[in-house]
Motif scaffolding. Structure first.
Motif, PDB file in Angstrom:
ATOM      1  N   TRP A   1      -6.478   6.729   6.926  1.00  0.00           N
ATOM      2  CA  TRP A   1      -5.685   7.419   7.948  1.00  0.00           C
ATOM      3  C   TRP A   1      -5.425   8.843   7.477  1.00  0.00           C
ATOM      4  O   TRP A   1      -5.464   9.125   6.292  1.00  0.00           O
ATOM      5  CB  TRP A   1      -4.360   6.684   8.158  1.00  0.00           C
ATOM      6  CG  TRP A   1      -4.551   5.292   8.635  1.00  0.00           C
ATOM      7  CD1 TRP A   1      -4.706   4.167   7.855  1.00  0.00           C
ATOM      8  CD2 TRP A   1      -4.638   4.855   9.981  1.00  0.00           C
ATOM      9  NE1 TRP A   1      -4.876   3.062   8.640  1.00  0.00           N
ATOM     10  CE2 TRP A   1      -4.847   3.460   9.968  1.00  0.00           C
ATOM     11  CE3 TRP A   1      -4.569   5.489  11.214  1.00  0.00           C
ATOM     12  CZ2 TRP A   1      -4.972   2.698  11.115  1.00  0.00           C
ATOM     13  CZ3 TRP A   1      -4.698   4.739  12.345  1.00  0.00           C
ATOM     14  CH2 TRP A   1      -4.897   3.364  12.306  1.00  0.00           C
ATOM     15  N   ARG A   2      -5.133   9.729   8.406  1.00  0.00           N
ATOM     16  CA  ARG A   2      -4.836  11.107   8.009  1.00  0.00           C
ATOM     17  C   ARG A   2      -3.516  11.225   7.255  1.00  0.00           C
ATOM     18  O   ARG A   2      -3.447  11.785   6.178  1.00  0.00           O
ATOM     19  CB  ARG A   2      -4.779  12.024   9.246  1.00  0.00           C
ATOM     20  CG  ARG A   2      -6.103  12.495   9.690  1.00  0.00           C
ATOM     21  CD  ARG A   2      -5.975  13.626  10.705  1.00  0.00           C
ATOM     22  NE  ARG A   2      -7.278  13.998  11.139  1.00  0.00           N
ATOM     23  CZ  ARG A   2      -7.891  13.505  12.195  1.00  0.00           C
ATOM     24  NH1 ARG A   2      -7.296  12.606  12.957  1.00  0.00           N
ATOM     25  NH2 ARG A   2      -9.094  13.890  12.522  1.00  0.00           N
ATOM     26  N   LEU A   3      -2.429  10.727   7.863  1.00  0.00           N
ATOM     27  CA  LEU A   3      -1.093  10.912   7.287  1.00  0.00           C
ATOM     28  C   LEU A   3      -0.310   9.628   7.070  1.00  0.00           C
ATOM     29  O   LEU A   3       0.425   9.501   6.101  1.00  0.00           O
ATOM     30  CB  LEU A   3      -0.240  11.808   8.201  1.00  0.00           C
ATOM     31  CG  LEU A   3      -0.550  13.285   8.174  1.00  0.00           C
ATOM     32  CD1 LEU A   3       0.207  14.010   9.284  1.00  0.00           C
ATOM     33  CD2 LEU A   3      -0.218  13.883   6.824  1.00  0.00           C
ATOM     34  N   LEU A   4      -0.417   8.702   7.998  1.00  0.00           N
ATOM     35  CA  LEU A   4       0.435   7.514   7.950  1.00  0.00           C
ATOM     36  C   LEU A   4      -0.375   6.294   8.337  1.00  0.00           C
ATOM     37  O   LEU A   4      -0.877   6.216   9.469  1.00  0.00           O
ATOM     38  CB  LEU A   4       1.607   7.694   8.927  1.00  0.00           C
ATOM     39  CG  LEU A   4       2.716   6.680   8.884  1.00  0.00           C
ATOM     40  CD1 LEU A   4       3.395   6.668   7.525  1.00  0.00           C
ATOM     41  CD2 LEU A   4       3.742   6.988   9.951  1.00  0.00           C
ATOM     42  N   PRO A   5      -0.527   5.342   7.418  1.00  0.00           N
ATOM     43  CA  PRO A   5      -1.313   4.143   7.744  1.00  0.00           C
ATOM     44  C   PRO A   5      -0.818   3.454   9.006  1.00  0.00           C
ATOM     45  O   PRO A   5       0.380   3.265   9.198  1.00  0.00           O
ATOM     46  CB  PRO A   5      -1.114   3.239   6.518  1.00  0.00           C
ATOM     47  CG  PRO A   5      -0.775   4.188   5.417  1.00  0.00           C
ATOM     48  CD  PRO A   5       0.006   5.298   6.066  1.00  0.00           C
ATOM     49  N   GLY A   6      -1.755   3.164   9.880  1.00  0.00           N
ATOM     50  CA  GLY A   6      -1.427   2.458  11.111  1.00  0.00           C
ATOM     51  C   GLY A   6      -1.050   3.350  12.274  1.00  0.00           C
ATOM     52  O   GLY A   6      -1.036   2.908  13.414  1.00  0.00           O
ATOM     53  N   LEU A   7      -0.763   4.630  12.016  1.00  0.00           N
ATOM     54  CA  LEU A   7      -0.341   5.520  13.113  1.00  0.00           C
ATOM     55  C   LEU A   7      -1.268   6.708  13.313  1.00  0.00           C
ATOM     56  O   LEU A   7      -1.702   6.971  14.425  1.00  0.00           O
ATOM     57  CB  LEU A   7       1.084   6.021  12.876  1.00  0.00           C
ATOM     58  CG  LEU A   7       2.179   4.977  13.010  1.00  0.00           C
ATOM     59  CD1 LEU A   7       3.539   5.596  12.733  1.00  0.00           C
ATOM     60  CD2 LEU A   7       2.167   4.347  14.397  1.00  0.00           C
ATOM     61  N   CYS A   8      -1.497   7.474  12.284  1.00  0.00           N
ATOM     62  CA  CYS A   8      -2.327   8.683  12.462  1.00  0.00           C
ATOM     63  C   CYS A   8      -3.082   9.031  11.213  1.00  0.00           C
ATOM     64  O   CYS A   8      -2.730   8.735  10.133  1.00  0.00           O
ATOM     65  CB  CYS A   8      -1.469   9.856  12.877  1.00  0.00           C
ATOM     66  SG  CYS A   8      -0.162  10.282  11.730  1.00  0.00           S
TER      67      CYS A   8
END
Length: 190
Positions: free
Chosen positions: A183-190
């Protein structure tokens, strides 16, 4: 009992955050001719992050009606601030000598895919954003919570775009495969 924006702990930790970023800017700047990959993204941080924090302090002082009751915002804010600083510094230490404040890829640089980079491509930015959110929350003020990080968010988004373009050019298919599993910044969100 109300919490004042200048409570000693948030001010102290915010100062540590600011001084550590200034130290990084002075000590971890690539002298490579390829530093032009930065495309002004570092300047965006140095403008938008302080502006965000100044707006948050202004809002907390000027709009007392938006203050939250109790000490829970300070407690949770300090927890997030410390967690963000730990994540940022762990990420920087993990990448080691390859970390620079400006976007620069060195010829012998490997693609780091271990430690926090195993899950997130930009964990030092995740940590910095978490620290800013924690600083905002520690004010105990609804408007200041948003102003501490939202105005700085475009600088992070732009910087990630610039870095990912440079990494894609440097590592090609290896980078694309890595992106499919992280993920770019936060696993599962973005």
């Amino acid at each position: 009992m109300s919490i004042h924006i200048y409570a000693p702990l948030p001010t102290l930790l915010g100062g540590v955050f600011g001084l550590s970023e200034a130290w990084l800017a002075l000590r971890r700047h690539s002298r490579s001719s390829r530093a032009s990959l930065d495309r002004g993204s570092l300047l965006g941080f140095w403008i938008l992050v302080p502006v965000s924090l100044m707006l948050a302090q202004w809002a907390a002082a000027a709009l007392p009606q938006w203050r939250l009751p109790g000490t829970w915002p300070l407690d949770i804010g300090m927890l997030l601030l410390v967690a963000g600083l730990v994540l940022r510094w762990y990420s920087i230490c993990h990448i080691g000598r390859w970390f620079t404040v400006n976007v620069a890829i060195h010829a012998e640089q490997p693609l780091i895919k271990s430690g926090p980079y195993r899950f997130v491509r930009h964990p030092s930015y995740s940590g910095a954003l978490l620290a800013l959110i924690g600083l905002g929350l520690s004010t105990g003020h609804i408007v200041a919570m948003q102003l501490a990080w939202l105005p700085a968010l475009p600088a992070f988004i732009y910087r990630i775009h610039v870095e990912e373009k440079a990494l894609r050019q440097a590592f090609g298919e290896t980078w694309r495969v890595y992106c499919r599993h992280t993920w770019r910044l936060l696993p599962g969100l973005c």
